[in-house]
Design a protein around this motif. Structure first.
Motif, PDB file in Angstrom:
ATOM      1  N   ALA A 160      -6.985 -10.787  11.329  1.00  0.00           N
ATOM      2  CA  ALA A 160      -6.852 -10.942   9.869  1.00  0.00           C
ATOM      3  C   ALA A 160      -6.968  -9.609   9.128  1.00  0.00           C
ATOM      4  CB  ALA A 160      -7.888 -11.941   9.361  1.00  0.00           C
ATOM      5  N   LEU A 161      -6.142  -8.652   9.538  1.00  0.00           N
ATOM      6  CA  LEU A 161      -6.198  -7.315   8.948  1.00  0.00           C
ATOM      7  C   LEU A 161      -5.154  -7.165   7.841  1.00  0.00           C
ATOM      8  CD1 LEU A 161      -6.445  -5.354  12.304  1.00  0.00           C
ATOM      9  CD2 LEU A 161      -8.282  -5.637  10.622  1.00  0.00           C
ATOM     10  N   GLY A 162      -5.426  -6.264   6.926  1.00  0.00           N
ATOM     11  CA  GLY A 162      -4.430  -5.920   5.920  1.00  0.00           C
ATOM     12  C   GLY A 162      -3.273  -5.182   6.556  1.00  0.00           C
ATOM     13  N   ASP A 163      -2.121  -5.202   5.897  1.00  0.00           N
ATOM     14  CA  ASP A 163      -0.927  -4.530   6.409  1.00  0.00           C
ATOM     15  C   ASP A 163      -0.944  -3.040   6.056  1.00  0.00           C
ATOM     16  OD1 ASP A 163      -0.060  -6.993   7.255  1.00  0.00           O
ATOM     17  OD2 ASP A 163       1.279  -7.307   5.541  1.00  0.00           O
ATOM     18  N   ILE A 164      -0.165  -2.275   6.809  1.00  0.00           N
ATOM     19  CA  ILE A 164       0.073  -0.873   6.468  1.00  0.00           C
ATOM     20  C   ILE A 164       1.281  -0.835   5.535  1.00  0.00           C
ATOM     21  CG2 ILE A 164       0.690   1.393   7.368  1.00  0.00           C
ATOM     22  CD1 ILE A 164      -0.634   0.549  10.025  1.00  0.00           C
ATOM     23  N   VAL A 165       1.063  -0.372   4.317  1.00  0.00           N
ATOM     24  CA  VAL A 165       2.161  -0.349   3.341  1.00  0.00           C
ATOM     25  C   VAL A 165       2.272   1.060   2.758  1.00  0.00           C
ATOM     26  CG1 VAL A 165       3.108  -1.371   1.256  1.00  0.00           C
ATOM     27  CG2 VAL A 165       1.656  -2.747   2.750  1.00  0.00           C
ATOM     28  N   ALA A 166       3.468   1.612   2.834  1.00  0.00           N
ATOM     29  CA  ALA A 166       3.718   2.944   2.272  1.00  0.00           C
ATOM     30  C   ALA A 166       4.708   2.792   1.122  1.00  0.00           C
ATOM     31  CB  ALA A 166       4.292   3.871   3.342  1.00  0.00           C
ATOM     32  N   ILE A 167       4.379   3.393  -0.002  1.00  0.00           N
ATOM     33  CA  ILE A 167       5.139   3.148  -1.233  1.00  0.00           C
ATOM     34  C   ILE A 167       5.607   4.457  -1.846  1.00  0.00           C
ATOM     35  CG2 ILE A 167       4.994   2.113  -3.546  1.00  0.00           C
ATOM     36  CD1 ILE A 167       2.774   0.335  -2.521  1.00  0.00           C
ATOM     37  N   LEU A 168       6.786   4.403  -2.451  1.00  0.00           N
ATOM     38  CA  LEU A 168       7.262   5.508  -3.283  1.00  0.00           C
ATOM     39  C   LEU A 168       7.244   5.056  -4.737  1.00  0.00           C
ATOM     40  CD1 LEU A 168      10.359   6.793  -1.264  1.00  0.00           C
ATOM     41  CD2 LEU A 168       8.133   7.917  -1.475  1.00  0.00           C
ATOM     42  N   ASP A 169       7.057   6.014  -5.626  1.00  0.00           N
ATOM     43  CA  ASP A 169       7.047   5.714  -7.045  1.00  0.00           C
ATOM     44  C   ASP A 169       8.489   5.756  -7.554  1.00  0.00           C
ATOM     45  OD1 ASP A 169       6.259   5.253  -9.600  1.00  0.00           O
ATOM     46  OD2 ASP A 169       5.597   7.315  -9.982  1.00  0.00           O
ATOM     47  N   ARG A 170       9.292   4.807  -7.073  1.00  0.00           N
ATOM     48  CA  ARG A 170      10.706   4.770  -7.437  1.00  0.00           C
ATOM     49  C   ARG A 170      11.077   3.341  -7.835  1.00  0.00           C
ATOM     50  NH1 ARG A 170      13.931   9.114  -6.188  1.00  0.00           N
ATOM     51  NH2 ARG A 170      12.903  10.751  -4.996  1.00  0.00           N
ATOM     52  N   PRO A 171      12.108   3.210  -8.684  1.00  0.00           N
ATOM     53  CA  PRO A 171      12.510   1.872  -9.125  1.00  0.00           C
ATOM     54  C   PRO A 171      13.060   1.042  -7.964  1.00  0.00           C
ATOM     55  CG  PRO A 171      14.065   3.533  -9.893  1.00  0.00           C
ATOM     56  CD  PRO A 171      12.908   4.264  -9.296  1.00  0.00           C
ATOM     57  N   ALA A 172      13.096  -0.267  -8.181  1.00  0.00           N
ATOM     58  CA  ALA A 172      13.483  -1.194  -7.119  1.00  0.00           C
ATOM     59  C   ALA A 172      14.877  -0.921  -6.591  1.00  0.00           C
ATOM     60  CB  ALA A 172      13.370  -2.629  -7.629  1.00  0.00           C
ATOM     61  N   GLU A 173      15.774  -0.425  -7.437  1.00  0.00           N
ATOM     62  CA  GLU A 173      17.135  -0.174  -6.949  1.00  0.00           C
ATOM     63  C   GLU A 173      17.179   1.054  -6.029  1.00  0.00           C
ATOM     64  OE1 GLU A 173      16.209  -0.281 -10.093  1.00  0.00           O
ATOM     65  OE2 GLU A 173      17.077   1.348 -11.291  1.00  0.00           O
ATOM     66  N   THR A 178       8.137  -2.184   2.254  1.00  0.00           N
ATOM     67  CA  THR A 178       8.015  -3.222   3.276  1.00  0.00           C
ATOM     68  C   THR A 178       6.650  -3.052   3.928  1.00  0.00           C
ATOM     69  OG1 THR A 178       9.116  -1.714   4.810  1.00  0.00           O
ATOM     70  CG2 THR A 178      10.473  -3.438   3.828  1.00  0.00           C
ATOM     71  N   ALA A 179       6.157  -4.117   4.491  1.00  0.00           N
ATOM     72  CA  ALA A 179       4.824  -4.077   5.098  1.00  0.00           C
ATOM     73  C   ALA A 179       4.947  -3.979   6.609  1.00  0.00           C
ATOM     74  CB  ALA A 179       4.042  -5.327   4.718  1.00  0.00           C
ATOM     75  N   MET A 180       4.070  -3.172   7.211  1.00  0.00           N
ATOM     76  CA  MET A 180       3.963  -3.113   8.677  1.00  0.00           C
ATOM     77  C   MET A 180       2.637  -3.769   9.048  1.00  0.00           C
ATOM     78  SD  MET A 180       4.487   0.057  11.340  1.00  0.00           S
ATOM     79  CE  MET A 180       3.289   1.218  10.684  1.00  0.00           C
ATOM     80  N   PRO A 181       2.676  -4.986   9.593  1.00  0.00           N
ATOM     81  CA  PRO A 181       1.411  -5.609   9.988  1.00  0.00           C
ATOM     82  C   PRO A 181       0.824  -4.884  11.196  1.00  0.00           C
ATOM     83  CG  PRO A 181       3.255  -6.941  10.730  1.00  0.00           C
ATOM     84  CD  PRO A 181       3.843  -5.800   9.945  1.00  0.00           C
ATOM     85  N   VAL A 182      -0.488  -4.902  11.335  1.00  0.00           N
ATOM     86  CA  VAL A 182      -1.113  -4.230  12.483  1.00  0.00           C
ATOM     87  C   VAL A 182      -0.687  -4.926  13.776  1.00  0.00           C
ATOM     88  CG1 VAL A 182      -3.314  -3.673  13.574  1.00  0.00           C
ATOM     89  CG2 VAL A 182      -3.016  -3.352  11.109  1.00  0.00           C
ATOM     90  N   LEU A 183      -0.704  -6.253  13.774  1.00  0.00           N
ATOM     91  CA  LEU A 183      -0.105  -7.039  14.865  1.00  0.00           C
ATOM     92  C   LEU A 183       0.965  -7.924  14.235  1.00  0.00           C
ATOM     93  CD1 LEU A 183      -3.322  -8.163  16.819  1.00  0.00           C
ATOM     94  CD2 LEU A 183      -1.702  -6.364  17.485  1.00  0.00           C
ATOM     95  N   ALA A 184       2.082  -8.093  14.931  1.00  0.00           N
ATOM     96  CA  ALA A 184       3.167  -8.906  14.382  1.00  0.00           C
ATOM     97  C   ALA A 184       2.665 -10.323  14.124  1.00  0.00           C
ATOM     98  CB  ALA A 184       4.341  -8.926  15.350  1.00  0.00           C
ATOM     99  N   ARG A 185       3.134 -10.903  13.036  1.00  0.00           N
ATOM    100  CA  ARG A 185       2.695 -12.275  12.743  1.00  0.00           C
ATOM    101  C   ARG A 185       3.762 -13.268  13.215  1.00  0.00           C
ATOM    102  NH1 ARG A 185      -0.173  -9.789   8.374  1.00  0.00           N
ATOM    103  NH2 ARG A 185       1.695  -9.754   7.105  1.00  0.00           N
ATOM    104  N   ARG A 244      -0.442   1.637  14.039  1.00  0.00           N
ATOM    105  CA  ARG A 244      -1.089   0.327  13.931  1.00  0.00           C
ATOM    106  C   ARG A 244      -2.085   0.128  15.067  1.00  0.00           C
ATOM    107  NH1 ARG A 244       4.775  -2.508  14.175  1.00  0.00           N
ATOM    108  NH2 ARG A 244       3.656  -4.451  13.842  1.00  0.00           N
ATOM    109  N   GLU A 245      -1.838   0.767  16.210  1.00  0.00           N
ATOM    110  CA  GLU A 245      -2.725   0.576  17.356  1.00  0.00           C
ATOM    111  C   GLU A 245      -4.122   1.123  17.087  1.00  0.00           C
ATOM    112  OE1 GLU A 245       0.305   1.945  17.523  1.00  0.00           O
ATOM    113  OE2 GLU A 245       1.505   0.925  19.051  1.00  0.00           O
ATOM    114  N   GLU A 246      -4.219   2.279  16.403  1.00  0.00           N
ATOM    115  CA  GLU A 246      -5.554   2.851  16.182  1.00  0.00           C
ATOM    116  C   GLU A 246      -6.374   1.955  15.252  1.00  0.00           C
ATOM    117  OE1 GLU A 246      -4.810   6.972  15.125  1.00  0.00           O
ATOM    118  OE2 GLU A 246      -3.204   6.417  13.780  1.00  0.00           O
ATOM    119  N   ILE A 247      -5.676   1.233  14.376  1.00  0.00           N
ATOM    120  CA  ILE A 247      -6.389   0.312  13.488  1.00  0.00           C
ATOM    121  C   ILE A 247      -6.827  -0.935  14.258  1.00  0.00           C
ATOM    122  CG2 ILE A 247      -6.088  -1.203  11.499  1.00  0.00           C
ATOM    123  CD1 ILE A 247      -4.296   1.146  10.398  1.00  0.00           C
ATOM    124  N   ALA A 248      -5.977  -1.437  15.116  1.00  0.00           N
ATOM    125  CA  ALA A 248      -6.328  -2.625  15.910  1.00  0.00           C
ATOM    126  C   ALA A 248      -7.542  -2.333  16.795  1.00  0.00           C
ATOM    127  CB  ALA A 248      -5.137  -3.056  16.768  1.00  0.00           C
TER     128      ALA A 248
END
Lengths: 162, 819
Positions: free
Chosen positions: B109-122, B127-134, B294-298
């Motif tokens: 039950a871990l949070g996802d790894i999410v990387a974001i840019l400060d750019r508009p949706a277009e 996208t989210a990278m889960p630590v283990l695939a769901r 993701r492995e180091e977090i798991a």
């Protein structure tokens, strides 16, 4: 099949008794049972050569040998090189002088490979040495300075015995 | 100190460069002669501080760590590229002898790894990278479950017992496939499989320049294969819970310890204070380890749950198939030239296949944004249009590998120069000469200001080397004898000092840039200095000590660098983008200078003289200027600072500690180089042999010539690997072709030639040590130089090769006239 075996290993001039599963590799026994962690593991399929040790003087991939196969053999690892109080051997010093290592992960394997090559072919040319060293992988140096270091050691040893 | 053995400069070093610190020079105290950049130490190839332990097997790499009660972990990984997980049953795993625990995504039950840019949706889709695939897997090798056992052999037994069922979906296995109508959708958030689509520039005059092109219009389509950065040490981590510290200790192979700490804390939902990340010796990284795995977090989560140490060591198959990859890019480049061979416009469409997930902290935008911002390269391009896209596919995700898009856009622009030369009947070096930036500072069409460099000089010198050595004559003689020799060049620059201002322009929400250093002198006058950068082979322990030693006038043996510990270093951005010496080394220099000022203040008080009447004497002490017999050694001063603090001036706090931060202003600094290569294409096998490789580089002030040359040569070897050997391909089902070194062709000592390095030196005006950074240049220049040389070797065949790696079969087809 996985019943533990008691075996005696001769490593760097010392005798060690270990209890291991038959499937346990020599690399794992050296590293994790005898805590000789200088021997590294880079691929576990015998290509990169980071785990190279001398088995009865022959450079050998310790990841491709089961520890039980090494019983009765003379095993030498990077920890056997050099002198008292961390003094470097001529080959180790040459690696440092020529910047033949960066991250140092492949280095123990190259040192043991080179010791084997220098013993087998003391008169090896630069191209012979390059060819022999192509057995192992290094990702940092581009190899040139490793070849330089081994050539310089070969030359110095030849001069010392001349 | 004892005299140190200083290897001489190599024969091919710049002859005008004064030899720094010659033999015996270090043995006697010298007059202070620190010139602001260089002194007794900086500029000398001193023995590396790292070497003794690494040469004797006494380094401490992550797999060398053994903790009491330590367990071992491994991952059940997806065997298909794109599928819904219909069943995941770990009950049999838990019955395997030796297995202690098995977890799936729901268990942890871990949070996802999410990387974001400060750019508009277009422009950008997070996208989210889960630590283990769901519920879904997106590439072969994706971690699905974690198995923890008493030894690594039992871990493998446990992994084999896992039952996973899939409802297999059609896979996206290429960028063309990703963009095709009706393509399978990798992430629901991005129905078009586009994670980033940015048209960064469309300056006035592009269409007019193409319409009015008086010389020629060239069009080039270049592609590069998917590569693995391939540190010889795979990734790995040892996590352990410390109840007394109330802290999870994560010892891991990372170039960015503080960023790993942040993401471990976020995914576990705990305060950052309760996570400590330390980094042992690291066997290379090259960018693969500058993103959070993701492995180091798991593994951290497992250690937290089990309250026992847990170790994970990636095996080579995992590293090749499920580690972060890089480099798969496709450029469509058009360029207009006038009748004099000057480029008048550049119009580029860039598509980067970033694989299944966006990496943290850089995001999937890193490659197309880098390429779009820097594509004009070293040339004066008056009009520029670019569109850069990052697409997602069912392949292993990517990380910014050494050079980051520069090897690819440099190939594109350098192929443009070669095509233009042929179209205009000009020598390829001459076309570059007519276009290369020569007046500095130069602000380009991309809005970037380039600080002074030696673009033209490096090009001229590289050409002179090949001419003087007779390679042009040799090429003609070979042609007359029916052999196929070719000469190729690559002229490029590389932005190395990316400060926060430059990164902010990329619109990252996590903006790297500054770095910190703290320096502390002990009662014996020895110093410990910290840096937020992270050595993984680049010799920081040596080069940073040189920077400190010159500024304080002490022996490098008295300087110890500490890195890679989030408790000991307040914050840091780690090592990537050739930033360590430029930014981290500048912070270290400034902290050293502040410590020097503190020493002077205390000394003046003790000597009962004015502060301006004392100075560092360059030999471990402070001297009174109007009476040089009056001098205090650092240990005299330290004695007061720690043990008799009542003697300190009233406004000076006890201890000898100074801190500094450094950030590069504006657009940063640019290293540059020209690579010149001679190759022979074998008419029998199609194999390419490199006969001569010359590199002329300028990375500003050279701290340690041997180390810079090592970085160049090692980088070039990786560039040659990309040009001629290495590629991970995927079949129609998304199965990777290379799962071992049998299929992934890493060059050995017989494939990489000896390489000569010549140094030019344009000190950077705004780093504190004049250095510009040298970590990536070799890798950037090699693919284009080799590709151009191969094309020159094939010049009579009518074939132009624009794709790397160059396969022998392709060369043979060209030589034998098969289309």
């Amino acid at each position: 099949m996985n019943d533990p075996h008691l075996l005696t290993l001769h490593v760097n001039g010392e005798e060690h008794e270990v209890v291991v599963e038959p499937r346990r590799t020599l690399a794992d026994v050296l590293r994790h049972d005898l805590r000789l962690t200088g021997t590294h593991v880079g691929c576990e399929h015998g290509v990169c050569g980071a785990c190279t040790v001398l088995l009865d003087d022959a450079p050998t991939r310790a990841c491709l040998v089961f520890a039980v196969q090494a019983e009765g053999a003379d095993v030498r690892t990077v920890e056997s090189l050099g002198g008292e109080h961390g003094a470097l051997s001529d080959l180790q010093q040459a690696f440092s002088d020529h910047h033949g290592l960066q991250c140092g992960f492949c280095t123990p394997g190259f040192l043991m490979l080179a010791e084997g090559v220098l013993a087998e072919q003391p008169d090896a040319s630069r191209e012979d040495i390059r060819e022999a060293l192509s057995a192992n992988l290094c990702r940092c140096t581009g190899y040139q300075t490793i070849v330089d270091a081994v050539c310089a050691t070969a030359q110095a040893r030849r001069e010392a015995t001349a | 100190m004892t005299a140190t053995d200083v290897p001489g400069l190599p024969a091919d070093a710049d002859p005008d460069r004064p030899e720094p610190g010659g033999e015996g020079d270090h043995g006697t105290p010298a007059e202070p002669r620190f010139d602001g950049h260089r002194g007794r130490w900086v500029g000398a190839s001193i023995p590396r501080h790292e070497d003794p332990r690494l040469l004797t097997g006494r380094g401490r790499f992550v797999d060398d760590i053994a903790l009491t009660g330590m367990l071992h972990a491994g991952f059940v990984r997806a065997t298909v590229a794109h599928a819904r997980v219909t069943e995941l049953d770990l009950s049999a795993v838990r019955e395997v002898p030796g297995v202690v625990a098995a977890y799936d995504a729901a268990d942890l039950a871990l949070g996802d790894i999410v990387a974001i840019l400060d750019r508009p949706a277009e422009e950008f889709t997070p996208t989210a990278m889960p630590v283990l695939a769901r519920d879904k897997v997106r590439f072969v090798g994706e971690p699905v479950a974690l198995v923890v056992a008493r030894d690594p052999y039992a871990v493998e037994d446990g992994i084999e017992a896992a039952r996973v069922s899939y409802d297999v979906l059609e896979a996206v296995n290429s960028s063309d496939g990703a963009l095709a109508e009706g393509a399978p959708v990798v992430h629901d958030e991005a129905p078009d499989n586009v994670l980033l689509d940015v048209s960064m520039f469309d300056t006035p005059g592009v269409d007019e320049a193409f319409a009015d092109a008086g010389g020629c219009v060239v069009e080039v389509e270049t592609r590069s294969g998917r590569q693995n950065a391939l540190p010889l040490e795979t990734r790995g981590a040892v996590a352990s819970w410390d109840a007394r510290d109330d802290q999870l200790l994560v010892q891991t192979t990372t170039q960015v310890p503080h960023q790993v700490r942040t993401m471990v804390a976020r995914c576990l939902g705990v305060p950052e204070r309760t996570v400590r990340v330390t980094v042992p010796d690291m066997g290379g990284g090259f960018g693969q380890k500058c993103v959070v795995g993701r492995e180091e977090i798991a593994v951290a989560a497992a250690a937290q749950r089990l309250h026992r140490p847990v170790k994970w060591i990636e095996d080579r198959r995992e590293a090749l198939t499920a580690g972060f990859l890089a480099r798969e890019q496709h450029y469509r480049t058009r360029a207009a030239f006038d009748g004099d061979g000057h480029i008048t416009a550049l119009d580029v469409d860039i598509v980067c296949d970033m694989g299944a997930y966006s990496c943290y902290p850089f995001t999937a935008g890193i490659e197309p944004l880098m390429a779009s911002a820097e594509m004009p390269s070293v040339y004066r391009v008056p009009a520029y249009r670019v569109r850069g896209r990052a697409i997602t596919s069912n392949k292993a995700p990517t990380a910014p590998y050494r050079g980051v898009s520069r090897p690819q856009y440099v190939v594109a622009i350098e192929r443009v120069m070669e095509r233009a030369a042929r179209a205009l009947g000009l020598d390829p070096v001459e076309v570059r000469r007519r276009n290369v930036i020569t007046q500095f500072p130069y602000t380009g069409v991309n809005g970037v200001t380039y600080d002074p460099g030696t673009y033209r000089e490096s090009l001229d010198l590289a050409e002179a080397i090949l001419r003087d050595e007779g390679w042009y004559d040799e090429r003609d003689r070979a042609a007359a004898a029916g052999r196929h020799l070719g000469i190729g060049y690559c002229c490029f620059s590389e932005r190395t000092g990316y400060g926060s201002e430059a990164f902010a322009k990329r619109k990252m929400t996590v903006v790297p840039g500054f770095d910190l250093s703290e320096i502390r002198m002990d009662t014996t006058g020895a110093v410990v200095v910290t840096s937020g950068t992270m050595n993984h082979g680049q010799s920081h322990e040596t080069t940073f000590a040189q920077i400190v030693a010159d500024r304080l006038g002490i022996d490098t043996a008295r300087v110890k660098l500490r890195q890679g510990d989030t408790e000991r270093i307040a914050y840091g951005w780690g090592t990537f983008a050739s930033r360590s010496v430029t930014i981290g080394g500048s912070a270290v220099a400034l902290a050293s200078e502040r410590l020097g000022e503190l020493l002077c203040r205390i000394a003046a008080h003790l000597l009962e003289t004015r502060p301006e009447n004392v100075a560092l004497d360059g030999d471990g002490g402070v001297v009174q200027l109007d009476d040089p017999d009056r001098r205090l050694s650092y240990s005299d001063i330290a004695d007061v600072a720690y043990l008799r603090s009542h003697l300190l001036p009233k406004d000076v706090e006890p201890t000898l500690t100074a801190t500094a931060s450094f950030d590069v202003p504006g657009d940063g600094t640019f290293s540059n180089a020209t690579h010149a290569v001679v190759v022979e294409a074998d008419a029998g096998t199609g194999q390419i042999r490199i006969l001569r490789y010359a590199c002329v580089e300028d990375c500003g002030v050279v701290i340690h010539p041997q180390v810079v040359e090592g970085q160049c040569r090692g980088g070039i070897a990786q560039g040659i690997a990309g040009a001629l050997f290495e590629e991970v391909t995927y079949d129609a089902q998304g199965e990777p072709s290379a799962a071992s070194f049998i299929d992934y062709l890493v060059p050995t000592a017989t494939e990489i030639p000896d390489i000569s390095i010549a140094h030019l030196e344009t000190p950077c005006a705004f780093t504190a040590n004049g250095a510009k950074g040298a970590g990536e240049g070799g890798t950037i220049g090699a693919p284009a130089a080799v590709l151009n040389a191969v094309n020159d070797a094939l010049r009579d065949t009518g074939v132009e090769l624009d794709t790397t790696p160059i396969h022998p079969a392709t060369v043979l087809d060209a030589l034998e006239g098969r289309p």
